[in-house]
Design an enzyme around this catalytic site. Structure first.
Site, mmCIF file in Angstrom:
data_model
loop_
_atom_site.group_PDB
_atom_site.id
_atom_site.type_symbol
_atom_site.label_atom_id
_atom_site.label_comp_id
_atom_site.label_asym_id
_atom_site.label_seq_id
_atom_site.Cartn_x
_atom_site.Cartn_y
_atom_site.Cartn_z
ATOM 1 N N ASP A 44 -41.431 36.959 10.541
ATOM 2 C CA ASP A 44 -40.250 36.752 11.376
ATOM 3 C C ASP A 44 -40.172 37.538 12.685
ATOM 4 O OD1 ASP A 44 -39.826 35.461 9.016
ATOM 5 O OD2 ASP A 44 -37.767 36.093 8.774
ATOM 6 N N GLU A 53 -39.778 44.201 -1.132
ATOM 7 C CA GLU A 53 -40.163 43.092 -0.255
ATOM 8 C C GLU A 53 -41.382 43.469 0.586
ATOM 9 O OE1 GLU A 53 -37.909 40.276 3.105
ATOM 10 O OE2 GLU A 53 -36.866 42.001 2.247
#
Length: 434
Positions: free
Chosen positions: A168, A400
């Protein structure tokens, strides 16, 4: 190891809702495209039914033109921004009537995920029967990419938003943001209420993200208009490598199923063109690895990231190029004080080992690298990638992403973003079994 594997299974089971998984509680409360695929690989080891449901639910949200959205909003919740009301997927005439979603996609992993499920399966005839029920939808997704996302007909597809890349807020996009000056949007972030803001993209980065979506919405998510007008139009080596890898898998699976010569022939045509263009256009001889190409501004984005090495997993580079890539990776990313493999070049001034895709280690990219390195015979380095991944999870938990600097792991607080993260758990299980 056994206790950790048990914990990994618990994470997966707890994050599984009605037929699909969320990446983790609170931070990501919906179904994500590439997460779902990678999660299915973990489930395949101990609950094939859930693995199959995961893929089925994902494909159930496919649009009429073969497009698969990057987020499917199964539930109403205000813990995530931007949500379904912002994206307005219904603007596209062929959008799913059943599910609200985004109008963006993500790396197309589903083809190779089906082949992984078949590899793992203890009842291969039953799994192949299942694959037969969904494979044409995956083929339709590939057809969408090659017919709608390749304006120059070169076998390389574009992404029109950084969220489509999966990476991202990579520093690679900084060059594109420098060409844009979007308005200042007023909105309430949700991610920073769940995790430390220093680990997430900035407010100004979000302005860029929203601006690109607004342009796409203005044109009802028309691929042609996006190709013409989006300020962000990139050929991404990770995204295209996943498509090529999934193409390979579809060819292999269709041959196993039989009576699909026309589809195999078409996939092979796409494959030949893709691999050739990928090698001609995206390999940077000077850097010794693959890079992104800015299609809007017609220029290469000459940075090294974990995406630069992902083509190993798709068998794209020659043996000579693979050797060059491995040398560069070990030289810049593989020092004694580094865990493999940082998501961005640790020798760059843009490197940030704590911030999302600007430097931390991600389990999904490590999993691809482990497999790719083994395919090219770099078994010792593959083993290091595997061991590094297992060590950082054992030390911190199923986060994550993780700090790539070894010294940051001394107190077990070097896991960032969401905790009990589904694909970290799923791919940990798969790595253990290999």
């Amino acid at each position: 190891m056994e206790a950790l594997e048990k914990k990994a299974k618990e994470v997966l089971v707890n994050n599984f809702k009605e037929g699909f998984s969320i990446p983790c509680a609170k931070l990501y409360p919906f179904q994500w495209f590439w997460d779902s695929g990678l999660i299915a690989i973990g489930f395949a080891h101990f609950d094939m039914e859930k693995a199959e449901q995961e893929i089925e639910t994902l494909l159930d949200a496919q649009w009429g033109n073969g497009f698969i959205p990057h987020i499917i909003f199964h539930t109403e919740t205000d813990t995530y921004f931007p949500g379904a009301d912002f994206h307005q997927s219904n603007l596209h005439p062929e959008a799913s009537k059943k599910y609200r979603s985004t109008g963006m996609t993500q790396p197309p992993v589903t083809g190779f995920v089906l082949e992984e499920m078949y590899r793992i399966s203890k009842d291969k005839p039953a799994t192949l029967k299942y694959i037969e029920t969904v494979i044409d939808k995956v083929y339709s997704n590939h057809n969408y990419f090659f017919t709608k996302r390749d304006p120059q007909n070169e076998g390389l597809v574009y992404i029109y938003h950084n969220w489509e890349s999966g990476t991202d807020n990579s520093p690679i996009w900084d060059d594109i943001w420098a060409t844009m000056n979007p308005p200042e949007y007023t909105f309430e972030r949700r991610d920073t209420t769940h995790v430390d803001a220093s680990e997430r993209p900035s407010k100004r980065e979000y302005d860029h993200y929203l601006h690109i979506i607004e342009i796409a919405k203005e044109h009802n998510y028309s691929d042609e208009k996006i190709a013409e007008l989006s300020p962000f139009l990139v050929q991404d080596p990770l995204f295209n490598a996943m498509l090529i890898k999934s193409n390979q898998s579809l060819i292999a699976l269709y041959k196993l199923i039989g009576n699909n010569d026309d589809k195999v022939e078409q996939l092979q045509k796409w494959q030949d063109k893709s691999v050739k263009s990928f090698n001609n256009k995206l390999f940077d001889e000077e850097l010794g690895a693959y890079i992104h190409y800015d299609l809007r501004n017609e220029k290469p984005l000459r940075y090294l990231s974990s995406s630069s090495f992902a083509p190993l997993y798709a068998n794209i580079p020659s043996k000579e190029r693979a050797a060059s890539m491995v040398n560069i990776m070990m030289d810049k990313f593989g020092g004694d004080q580094q865990y493999l493999c940082a998501s961005f070049d640790p020798t760059s001034e843009r490197f940030n080992p704590k911030k999302y895709w600007r430097g931390p280690v991600w389990v999904n990219l490590n999993w691809m690298l482990f497999n790719g390195l083994n395919q090219y015979g770099y078994n010792n380095i593959a083993e290091r990638v595997k061991q590094d991944t297992i060590d950082i999870i054992a030390n911190n938990g199923f986060y994550e992403y993780f700090d790539s600097r070894k010294q940051a792991h001394k107190d077990g607080n070097a896991g960032y973003g969401g905790n009990d993260f589904s694909w970290s758990a799923a791919l940990y299980i798969d790595l253990l079994k290999r």
